[in-house]
Design an enzyme around this catalytic site. Sequence first.
Site, short mmCIF file in Angstrom:
data_model
loop_
_atom_site.label_atom_id
_atom_site.label_comp_id
_atom_site.label_asym_id
_atom_site.label_seq_id
_atom_site.Cartn_x
_atom_site.Cartn_y
_atom_site.Cartn_z
N SER A 1 3.18 -48.57 -73.30
CA SER A 1 4.15 -47.55 -72.88
C SER A 1 3.63 -46.15 -73.07
CB SER A 1 5.43 -47.72 -73.73
OG SER A 1 6.26 -46.59 -73.58
N TYR B 1 9.57 -47.37 -81.54
CA TYR B 1 9.20 -48.22 -80.39
C TYR B 1 7.77 -47.88 -79.94
CZ TYR B 1 8.66 -49.21 -75.44
OH TYR B 1 8.16 -49.59 -74.22
N LYS C 1 4.03 -50.06 -80.05
CA LYS C 1 3.13 -50.27 -78.90
C LYS C 1 1.71 -49.78 -79.26
CE LYS C 1 5.96 -52.01 -75.83
NZ LYS C 1 5.76 -53.35 -75.27
C1 WQD Z 1 15.12 -40.81 -68.95
C2 WQD Z 1 15.83 -39.45 -68.90
C3 WQD Z 1 17.23 -39.06 -70.81
C4 WQD Z 1 20.11 -42.22 -69.92
C5 WQD Z 1 12.25 -44.85 -71.99
C6 WQD Z 1 11.79 -45.51 -73.28
C7 WQD Z 1 11.14 -46.78 -72.96
C8 WQD Z 1 10.02 -46.60 -71.97
C9 WQD Z 1 10.27 -45.49 -70.96
C10 WQD Z 1 8.82 -48.54 -71.36
C11 WQD Z 1 15.83 -38.77 -70.28
C12 WQD Z 1 18.06 -39.14 -69.52
C13 WQD Z 1 19.01 -41.38 -69.84
C14 WQD Z 1 21.43 -41.69 -69.78
C15 WQD Z 1 20.48 -39.50 -69.50
N1 WQD Z 1 9.92 -47.82 -71.24
N2 WQD Z 1 19.21 -40.04 -69.63
N3 WQD Z 1 21.54 -40.34 -69.56
O1 WQD Z 1 13.69 -42.03 -72.68
O2 WQD Z 1 12.15 -41.37 -70.73
O3 WQD Z 1 11.84 -43.51 -71.95
O4 WQD Z 1 11.67 -45.44 -70.84
O5 WQD Z 1 7.91 -48.35 -72.05
O6 WQD Z 1 12.17 -47.60 -72.45
O7 WQD Z 1 10.85 -44.74 -73.95
O8 WQD Z 1 13.81 -43.20 -70.42
O9 WQD Z 1 15.66 -43.79 -68.93
O10 WQD Z 1 16.13 -43.54 -71.42
O11 WQD Z 1 15.67 -41.51 -70.06
O12 WQD Z 1 20.62 -38.29 -69.31
O13 WQD Z 1 22.47 -42.40 -69.85
O14 WQD Z 1 17.19 -39.66 -68.54
O15 WQD Z 1 17.70 -38.01 -71.64
O16 WQD Z 1 15.70 -37.40 -70.07
P1 WQD Z 1 12.89 -42.41 -71.48
P2 WQD Z 1 15.39 -43.09 -70.22
#
Ligand code: WQD
Length: 325
Positions: free
Chosen positions: A117, A141, A145
Site C-alpha cells: 500500500s 496499517y 505493510k
Molecule cells: C480518501 C479520501 C478521506 C471516506 C485508504 C487506506 C487504505 C489504502 C488506501 C490500500 C480522504 C475522504 C473518505 C468518507 C471522506 N488501501 N473520505 N469521507 O484514507 O486515502 O487510504 O485507501 O492499501 O485502505 O489507507 O482512502 O477512501 O478512506 O479516503 O471524506 O466517508 O476521502 O478523508 O481524503 P485513504 P479513503
Amino acid sequence: MNILIIGGAGYIGSHVTREFLDNGHNCTVYDNLSSGLRENLFKDAKFIYGDIHDYPSLLEAMKTFSFDAVIHLAAFKAAGESMLNPEKYSHNNIAGTLNILNASCAAGIKNIVFSSSAAVYGEPKYLPIDEKHPVNPENYYGFTKLEIERFLDWYDKLKNIRYASLRYFNAAGYDVKGRIKGLEQNPANLLPVIMETASGLRNEMQVFGDDYNTKDGTCIRDYVHVSDLAKGHAMALDYIIKNNKSLIVNMGSEQGFSVKDVLETARKLTGQKIPAKITGRRSGDPEKLTASCSLAFETLGWKASHSDLETLVKTSWDVYRKDRG
Ligand code: WQD
C-alpha cells in the site's frame, strides 16, 4: 501455471482471480470469508475455505497442488481502525503473512505477489510519490505493510523466494465487464461510501474537511481501477519468474481527484442527490497523494487504463444501483 490466491474472495482478490483465470491459469482461492464473499467465487476456480492462522491447513492446501505462485491479498485495510486496534492488525496482517511465508517455504513455492500500500509512505515529502520516497507510515496499517515488505526481503535473501510488492494507491471501481458484483462489507473508503449513499444503503455521507490547501479544500487522492490493479498482479508475477528478481512498485493512476470531484461526478452519473455533510478533518489524512508509476511502466509495461473518474464511478454504480437488472 497453478496459482494460489489467498483472499481471492475479497473485493480486490476476486478481480485478481478473474484476471489470472482470463489469462488461462489454474486458480485456487483460499479464503476464510471473514470479509470475502461466496458470491465473488468463480466456477472456474477451485475454492478452499481456510484461515491463514490455521498453519496445518494452509500447509496442506499448499502441498495439495504444486503451486507455482501465491498471490497474497488477505489483510485488514482500515487505517483508522488499525490505530484503535493494532493487535488485530498485528495478528492478521503480520502473523498471518509469516504463516504464508513459512508454509510457502515448506511447500517449495518460490514466488509471491503481495498486496502492499501507498500507506507505507506516510506524509508525502514530495509529489508525485515514487518508490525512492522515504517510507514513514503514519498509521499502524501502513506499518504492517512495510514490515511485511522487510520480511519478504529477508526471505528473498535467505530462501530465494522472489516477490513483487505492489504499493496500491486508492483502489476503486468494479469489473468493466460487470462479472463481479459483491458489495464490500462496512466500507470506509470514499467511493463505496458514496455509492452506499447514492443507493440509499446510507442516509448521508461525511466529507472529512474542506479546509485543505487544495483547489476546492478537500483532499486529493490517486484512485486506481481495480481491474488495472489486477492486470498489474499478473504482469508482476510474469516479471519475477522471468527475471528471477524481486520488485517493489507503485500502482496508481498518476492522476489526483479531490473528494468533491468524486462526489460531484457521482451525483452527475447516478442522478442521485447523495446527501453529504462537511465535518472536521479525519486525523492522519495527508492533503494530497498522487503516484509516480514510471517504474511499473519501465519494468512491467504496466499503465492504468480504466482509472478515469467516469469509469471508476460508472462501474461502481452498475453494481450498487438498486434497480440493477
Ligand atoms: C480518501 C479520501 C478521506 C471516506 C485508504 C487506506 C487504505 C489504502 C488506501 C490500500 C480522504 C475522504 C473518505 C468518507 C471522506 N488501501 N473520505 N469521507 O484514507 O486515502 O487510504 O485507501 O492499501 O485502505 O489507507 O482512502 O477512501 O478512506 O479516503 O471524506 O466517508 O476521502 O478523508 O481524503 P485513504 P479513503
